[in-house]
Design an enzyme around this catalytic site. Structure first.
Site, PDB file in Angstrom:
ATOM      1  N   GLU A  48      42.994  13.209  23.204  1.00 46.82           N
ATOM      2  CA  GLU A  48      42.299  11.945  23.430  1.00 46.82           C
ATOM      3  C   GLU A  48      41.750  11.995  24.851  1.00 46.82           C
ATOM      4  O   GLU A  48      42.515  12.257  25.791  1.00 46.82           O
ATOM      5  CB  GLU A  48      43.285  10.778  23.274  1.00 46.82           C
ATOM      6  N   ARG A 272      57.748  18.552  21.516  1.00 44.89           N
ATOM      7  CA  ARG A 272      56.955  18.312  22.708  1.00 44.89           C
ATOM      8  C   ARG A 272      57.605  19.030  23.889  1.00 44.89           C
ATOM      9  O   ARG A 272      58.827  19.130  23.953  1.00 44.89           O
ATOM     10  CB  ARG A 272      56.987  16.799  22.872  1.00 44.89           C
ATOM     11  N   LYS A 282      50.198  11.229  30.119  1.00 43.23           N
ATOM     12  CA  LYS A 282      48.917  10.930  30.763  1.00 43.23           C
ATOM     13  C   LYS A 282      48.903   9.536  31.375  1.00 43.23           C
ATOM     14  O   LYS A 282      48.333   9.325  32.444  1.00 43.23           O
ATOM     15  CB  LYS A 282      47.786  11.046  29.723  1.00 43.23           C
TER      16      LYS A 282
HETATM   17  P1  ATP Z   1      50.409  11.942  26.564  1.00 42.92           P
HETATM   18  O1  ATP Z   1      51.642  11.289  26.039  1.00 42.92           O
HETATM   19  O2  ATP Z   1      50.631  12.779  27.766  1.00 42.92           O
HETATM   20  O3  ATP Z   1      49.267  11.002  26.728  1.00 42.92           O
HETATM   21  P2  ATP Z   1      49.340  12.594  24.037  1.00 42.92           P
HETATM   22  O4  ATP Z   1      50.153  13.211  22.961  1.00 42.92           O
HETATM   23  O5  ATP Z   1      49.020  11.160  23.912  1.00 42.92           O
HETATM   24  O6  ATP Z   1      49.996  12.954  25.412  1.00 42.92           O
HETATM   25  P3  ATP Z   1      46.875  13.745  23.194  1.00 42.92           P
HETATM   26  O7  ATP Z   1      45.602  13.824  23.929  1.00 42.92           O
HETATM   27  O8  ATP Z   1      46.945  12.857  22.026  1.00 42.92           O
HETATM   28  O9  ATP Z   1      47.985  13.357  24.250  1.00 42.92           O
HETATM   29  O10 ATP Z   1      47.405  15.203  22.837  1.00 42.92           O
HETATM   30  C1  ATP Z   1      46.653  16.210  22.231  1.00 42.92           C
HETATM   31  C2  ATP Z   1      47.604  17.176  21.574  1.00 42.92           C
HETATM   32  O11 ATP Z   1      48.533  17.699  22.511  1.00 42.92           O
HETATM   33  C3  ATP Z   1      48.424  16.494  20.498  1.00 42.92           C
HETATM   34  O12 ATP Z   1      48.430  17.304  19.351  1.00 42.92           O
HETATM   35  C4  ATP Z   1      49.793  16.360  21.091  1.00 42.92           C
HETATM   36  O13 ATP Z   1      50.766  16.387  20.106  1.00 42.92           O
HETATM   37  C5  ATP Z   1      49.850  17.556  22.045  1.00 42.92           C
HETATM   38  N1  ATP Z   1      50.754  17.299  23.164  1.00 42.92           N
HETATM   39  C6  ATP Z   1      50.720  16.272  24.024  1.00 42.92           C
HETATM   40  N2  ATP Z   1      51.738  16.306  24.887  1.00 42.92           N
HETATM   41  C7  ATP Z   1      52.455  17.421  24.588  1.00 42.92           C
HETATM   42  C8  ATP Z   1      53.641  18.034  25.115  1.00 42.92           C
HETATM   43  N3  ATP Z   1      54.300  17.482  26.137  1.00 42.92           N
HETATM   44  N4  ATP Z   1      54.075  19.170  24.537  1.00 42.92           N
HETATM   45  C9  ATP Z   1      53.411  19.729  23.518  1.00 42.92           C
HETATM   46  N5  ATP Z   1      52.298  19.206  22.973  1.00 42.92           N
HETATM   47  C10 ATP Z   1      51.820  18.068  23.492  1.00 42.92           C
HETATM   48 MG    MG Z   2      47.960  10.397  22.265  1.00 43.78          MG
END
Ligand code: ATP
Ligand code: MG
Length: 575
Positions: A48, A272, A282
């Protein structure tokens, strides 16, 4: 991605590959064996664009791109841009740059917003099929009606609207007739499902917000849960990897796929990445940036890919790290020391060795000719013969590290002290004879004598010295700024807070130390931003973009001491 592997080669490669497999790779191998998708492997990385990528995302990227690469498959970069209020093209551009920096090239570049028209059509279809309805309850009421894990939900009074009324209302929602929050479109599934995600989840909400790609075209936006699975399906993604928190959403994604009769992408969840002393969210990282707790998204203390890049981490080190941690179905925490170990291991192979003195102490060699300068041969990288050697000027007045001299040596201190002989790396053996103090009584200058027979650091008579220290020639060195970083957070788990406190209360107030008057050897005059060095005996350092001609700025990437490597040795090696 990679097109050189034929199918046969891929199969053989998989059979003989010594690398440890993981459950996702095993699923793909199985699917290839049964020809489930006609031998196709299609993945995607779906960020995102609401912030910069962090090291956790690197794990997902390496998995998505790495697995597709291994099996001659394809990977799309798809921006999940369903939240116009939080998203920005700055983030889109940074994410693209970060994926490329990690060494990956996407096949297709897509945006969930590319699919807004199709998603709208599919919403109409679900309404016509009696599988979706417009609800007038407020967000608060919807939450109340949803029930809890132990109590079933309650039907909304609007749940049984006619298809015609639903169609009319939904079209008018799109036609900008209603204000934000007045209506939503919900899937009509089961308000008593044990899975809360199946209790008539919201598919669309009204949001009069400008979108960074579609502008003012839309005032209704699909929820992530109504966009994600269908986007995968439209791209014919075979294996859709995401983190464990989406496991409970999978039944919903499958429900939409079944109702719409579209390509069934398979979602596979993995753990994760969490790292000690590090925050990987983020939202929280944005807060650090907005409140000025760090210098920006690319502050070298940040766990963002742009931060660790600026700090001097290499993409190879990060890829090796993610390969080594693997994937599983249980969430744990990885030691930050392990990531640093992989950074050292990679930099050890590639970084040129140089001499730099962070906290200079003047040394005068009394018996060295006043105006003489000798060019000493110095090895650029003992790990890489091809890196060659360079000349380092040696003269009568040098700087050494303040720490490398003690007037009264503590036990086991073998460096310079009055009456003791030490080796100056690539130079001569010197013996300290006397000191000069300032008015506060502090030593500001050390006087030595040198043995002219020990040029290059050798002793013709075979006598031993216990320490070799680094130095720079005072007349030839130039000044540099050096930024020393420590962990951004004091606690192993930054989210471990006392009542009434915030994670930001766990920030390390000493995470940045700026040394403004370090002295570095003249070969660093040509150091360009991004170049990486080992300062002998001190650590790995990279040239910061803040550097000016004649006044470089160095970031300490990582110190030399490898606590993880030591631990590993003690435990008998990595399995
Ligand atoms: P954040 O919580 O940091 O905002 P998010 O999951 O909301 O992370 P996205 O932009 O939706 O961020 O993530 C894109 C991809 O990266 C998704 O498939 C998510 O599952 C993966 N991802 C995000 N954070 C991690 C992590 N800490 N370890 C492994 N994969 C991750
Ligand atoms: Mg997300």
């Amino acid at each position: 991605m990679k097109t050189s592997d034929t199918e046969a080669e891929t199969a053989e490669h998989a059979a003989t590959d010594p690398r440890p497999s993981n459950f996702i790779r095993d699923i793909i191998l199985d699917d290839l064996k049964t020809n489930k998708y006609n031998g196709r492997v299609q993945t995607r990385f779906p960020p995102e664009p609401n912030g910069y990528l962090h090291i956790g995302h690197a794990k997902a990227i390496c998995l998505d791109f790495g697995l597709a690469d291994e099996f001659g498959g394809h990977t799309n970069l798809r921006f999940d841009d369903t939240n116009p209020e939080k998203e920005d093209t700055e983030y889109v551009e940074s994410i693209k740059a970060d994926v490329q920096w990690l060494g990956y090239r996407w096949d297709g570049l897509f945006y969930a917003s590319d699919y807004f028209d199709q998603l709208y059509e599919w919403a109409l279809k679900l309404i016509r099929d009696g599988k979706a309805y417009v609800d007038d309850l407020s967000a608060e009421e919807i939450r109340k009606y949803r029930g809890t894990l132990t109590e079933p939900g309650k039907d909304s009074p609007y749940r049984n609207r006619s298809v015609e009324e639903n169609l009319d209302l939904f079209q008018r929602m799109k036609a900008k007739e209603f204000p934000d929050g007045s209506h939503v479109l919900r899937a009509k599934i089961d308000m008593s499902s044990p899975n809360l995600n199946m209790r008539d989840p919201v598919m669309y909400r009204i949001l009069h917000a400008k979108h960074h790609r579609t502008g003012d075209k839309w005032c209704i936006y699909p929820m992530y849960d109504f966009a994600h699975g269908q986007s995968d399906s439209l791209e014919k993604v075979t294996h859709s990897m995401c983190t464990l928190e989406f496991e409970d959403h999978r039944p919903l994604y499958n429900w939409f796929i079944e109702q719409l009769g579209i390509f069934p992408s398979r979602q596979i969840e993995f753990d994760r990445l969490n790292l000690t002393y590090t925050l990987l969210s983020k939202r929280k990282l944005l807060q650090l940036v907005q409140e000025g707790r760090v210098r920006g998204w690319d502050d070298p203390r940040m766990p963002t890919l742009s931060g660790i890049r600026r700090r001097g981490y290499t993409p190879e080190a990060i890829r090796n790290f993610t390969a080594s941690i693997g994937v599983s179905k249980t969430t744990g925490s990885i030691e930050l020391a392990m990531l640093e170990h992989f950074v050292r291991e990679d930099l050890n192979k590639r970084a040129l060795r140089v001499m730099a003195v962070l906290r200079p102490l003047k040394v005068v060699i009394d018996n060295y000719p006043e105006n003489q300068v000798e060019e000493m041969d110095a090895v650029n990288n003992p790990e890489d013969a091809a890196a060659g050697s360079r000349k380092v000027p040696f003269s009568r007045v040098l700087y050494i590290e303040q720490d490398d001299f003690r007037e009264v040596p503590p036990p086991k201190y073998f460096r310079l002290t009055p009456g003791r002989e030490v080796r100056l790396r690539y130079g001569y053996l010197v013996t300290a004879t006397s000191v000069v103090r300032n008015e506060k009584g502090e030593v500001v200058e050390v006087h030595c004598t040198y043995d002219p027979a020990t040029r290059g650091g050798n002793t013709p008579d075979g006598r031993k010295v216990k320490a070799t220290i680094h130095w720079v020639s005072a007349a030839h060195a130039f000044g540099a700024e050096v930024r020393i970083y420590e962990n951004l957070f004091l606690k192993e788990n930054p989210s471990d807070v006392e009542e009434g406190q915030d994670v930001l209360d766990n920030l390390n107030p000493n995470s940045l130390e700026i040394i403004t008057d370090a002295k570095v050897e003249p070969s660093l005059a040509s150091a360009a931003a991004g170049m990486r060095y080992q300062f002998e005996r001190l650590g790995y350092f990279s040239v910061d973009p803040d550097s000016n001609p004649g006044k470089p700025v160095f970031n300490r990437t990582v110190a030399l001491k490898d606590t993880w490597g030591k631990l590993e040795k003690k435990q008998g090696g990595r399995s």
